[in-house]
Design a protein around this motif. Sequence first.
Motif, PDB file in Angstrom:
ATOM      1  N   LEU A 140     -10.972 -56.123 -43.342  1.00  0.00           N
ATOM      2  CA  LEU A 140     -11.278 -57.385 -44.005  1.00  0.00           C
ATOM      3  C   LEU A 140      -9.983 -57.876 -44.630  1.00  0.00           C
ATOM      4  O   LEU A 140      -9.273 -57.095 -45.273  1.00  0.00           O
ATOM      5  N   GLY A 141      -9.656 -59.146 -44.440  1.00  0.00           N
ATOM      6  CA  GLY A 141      -8.386 -59.611 -44.980  1.00  0.00           C
ATOM      7  C   GLY A 141      -8.325 -61.092 -45.246  1.00  0.00           C
ATOM      8  O   GLY A 141      -9.190 -61.860 -44.834  1.00  0.00           O
ATOM      9  N   ARG A 142      -7.258 -61.449 -45.938  1.00  0.00           N
ATOM     10  CA  ARG A 142      -6.995 -62.851 -46.245  1.00  0.00           C
ATOM     11  C   ARG A 142      -5.547 -62.995 -46.682  1.00  0.00           C
ATOM     12  O   ARG A 142      -4.987 -62.118 -47.333  1.00  0.00           O
ATOM     13  N   GLY A 143      -4.972 -64.141 -46.383  1.00  0.00           N
ATOM     14  CA  GLY A 143      -3.657 -64.497 -46.872  1.00  0.00           C
ATOM     15  C   GLY A 143      -3.774 -65.637 -47.868  1.00  0.00           C
ATOM     16  O   GLY A 143      -4.666 -66.481 -47.758  1.00  0.00           O
ATOM     17  N   TYR A 144      -2.898 -65.647 -48.853  1.00  0.00           N
ATOM     18  CA  TYR A 144      -2.854 -66.700 -49.865  1.00  0.00           C
ATOM     19  C   TYR A 144      -1.438 -67.261 -49.931  1.00  0.00           C
ATOM     20  O   TYR A 144      -0.474 -66.539 -49.726  1.00  0.00           O
ATOM     21  N   ARG A 145      -1.340 -68.538 -50.265  1.00  0.00           N
ATOM     22  CA  ARG A 145      -0.055 -69.177 -50.525  1.00  0.00           C
ATOM     23  C   ARG A 145      -0.032 -69.557 -52.006  1.00  0.00           C
ATOM     24  O   ARG A 145      -1.011 -70.066 -52.541  1.00  0.00           O
ATOM     25  N   LEU A 146       1.114 -69.336 -52.643  1.00  0.00           N
ATOM     26  CA  LEU A 146       1.278 -69.624 -54.061  1.00  0.00           C
ATOM     27  C   LEU A 146       2.501 -70.487 -54.282  1.00  0.00           C
ATOM     28  O   LEU A 146       3.252 -70.762 -53.353  1.00  0.00           O
ATOM     29  N   ALA A 147       2.726 -70.919 -55.520  1.00  0.00           N
ATOM     30  CA  ALA A 147       3.802 -71.863 -55.829  1.00  0.00           C
ATOM     31  C   ALA A 147       5.190 -71.287 -55.574  1.00  0.00           C
ATOM     32  O   ALA A 147       6.076 -71.983 -55.084  1.00  0.00           O
ATOM     33  N   ASP A 148       5.386 -70.030 -55.930  1.00  0.00           N
ATOM     34  CA  ASP A 148       6.708 -69.421 -55.792  1.00  0.00           C
ATOM     35  C   ASP A 148       6.567 -67.907 -55.857  1.00  0.00           C
ATOM     36  O   ASP A 148       5.461 -67.373 -55.940  1.00  0.00           O
ATOM     37  N   HIS A 149       7.702 -67.227 -55.839  1.00  0.00           N
ATOM     38  CA  HIS A 149       7.690 -65.769 -55.811  1.00  0.00           C
ATOM     39  C   HIS A 149       7.114 -65.173 -57.097  1.00  0.00           C
ATOM     40  O   HIS A 149       6.379 -64.184 -57.055  1.00  0.00           O
ATOM     41  N   VAL A 170      -0.228 -60.390 -57.386  1.00  0.00           N
ATOM     42  CA  VAL A 170      -0.270 -59.006 -56.899  1.00  0.00           C
ATOM     43  C   VAL A 170      -0.580 -58.040 -58.045  1.00  0.00           C
ATOM     44  O   VAL A 170      -1.366 -57.103 -57.886  1.00  0.00           O
ATOM     45  N   VAL A 171       0.008 -58.274 -59.203  1.00  0.00           N
ATOM     46  CA  VAL A 171      -0.263 -57.410 -60.362  1.00  0.00           C
ATOM     47  C   VAL A 171      -1.737 -57.503 -60.735  1.00  0.00           C
ATOM     48  O   VAL A 171      -2.384 -56.476 -61.020  1.00  0.00           O
ATOM     49  N   VAL A 177      -1.460 -54.545 -49.567  1.00  0.00           N
ATOM     50  CA  VAL A 177      -1.049 -55.845 -50.087  1.00  0.00           C
ATOM     51  C   VAL A 177       0.388 -56.099 -49.642  1.00  0.00           C
ATOM     52  O   VAL A 177       1.256 -55.242 -49.828  1.00  0.00           O
ATOM     53  N   THR A 178       0.613 -57.261 -49.067  1.00  0.00           N
ATOM     54  CA  THR A 178       1.952 -57.635 -48.634  1.00  0.00           C
ATOM     55  C   THR A 178       2.399 -58.841 -49.455  1.00  0.00           C
ATOM     56  O   THR A 178       1.720 -59.866 -49.480  1.00  0.00           O
ATOM     57  N   ALA A 195      -0.774 -61.261 -48.863  1.00  0.00           N
ATOM     58  CA  ALA A 195      -1.771 -60.944 -47.849  1.00  0.00           C
ATOM     59  C   ALA A 195      -2.439 -59.626 -48.204  1.00  0.00           C
ATOM     60  O   ALA A 195      -1.761 -58.677 -48.629  1.00  0.00           O
ATOM     61  N   LEU A 196      -3.760 -59.587 -48.052  1.00  0.00           N
ATOM     62  CA  LEU A 196      -4.522 -58.370 -48.314  1.00  0.00           C
ATOM     63  C   LEU A 196      -5.240 -57.950 -47.044  1.00  0.00           C
ATOM     64  O   LEU A 196      -5.701 -58.800 -46.281  1.00  0.00           O
TER      65      LEU A 196
END
Length: 103
Positions: free
Chosen positions: A30-39, A46-47, A62-63, A70-71
């Motif tokens: 089971l997985g999903r990728g997310y996009r965020l504003a910056d690093h 992730v934390v 977790v990548t 991505a999880l």
Amino acid sequence: MSTQPQPLSQKEIEDRLRELPGWSVDGDRLGRGYRLADHFAATAFVVHIAQIQQDLNHHSEVTLGYNTVALSVHTHSAGGTVTEKDFELAERVQAVAADHGAS
């Protein structure tokens, strides 16, 4: 006495995925990728995911990318299949994603 998690049927997986936009099953994960504003935002997410995993005692892969996370998860104790535990983790992550600006 705790029982071992049981693999979900294909129908159960499909029904649960309807409740989790953006999540999918690829093979046995089971997985999903997310996009965020910056690093920094991605790292903070992730934390938060790590805390959820610790609380559930269930851990995903977790990548962390520059502005992506991505999880990917399955349950080792159920033969590497998707179980209710995986969906519980996904639901908890999904519940906090918007707080991090993740889409």
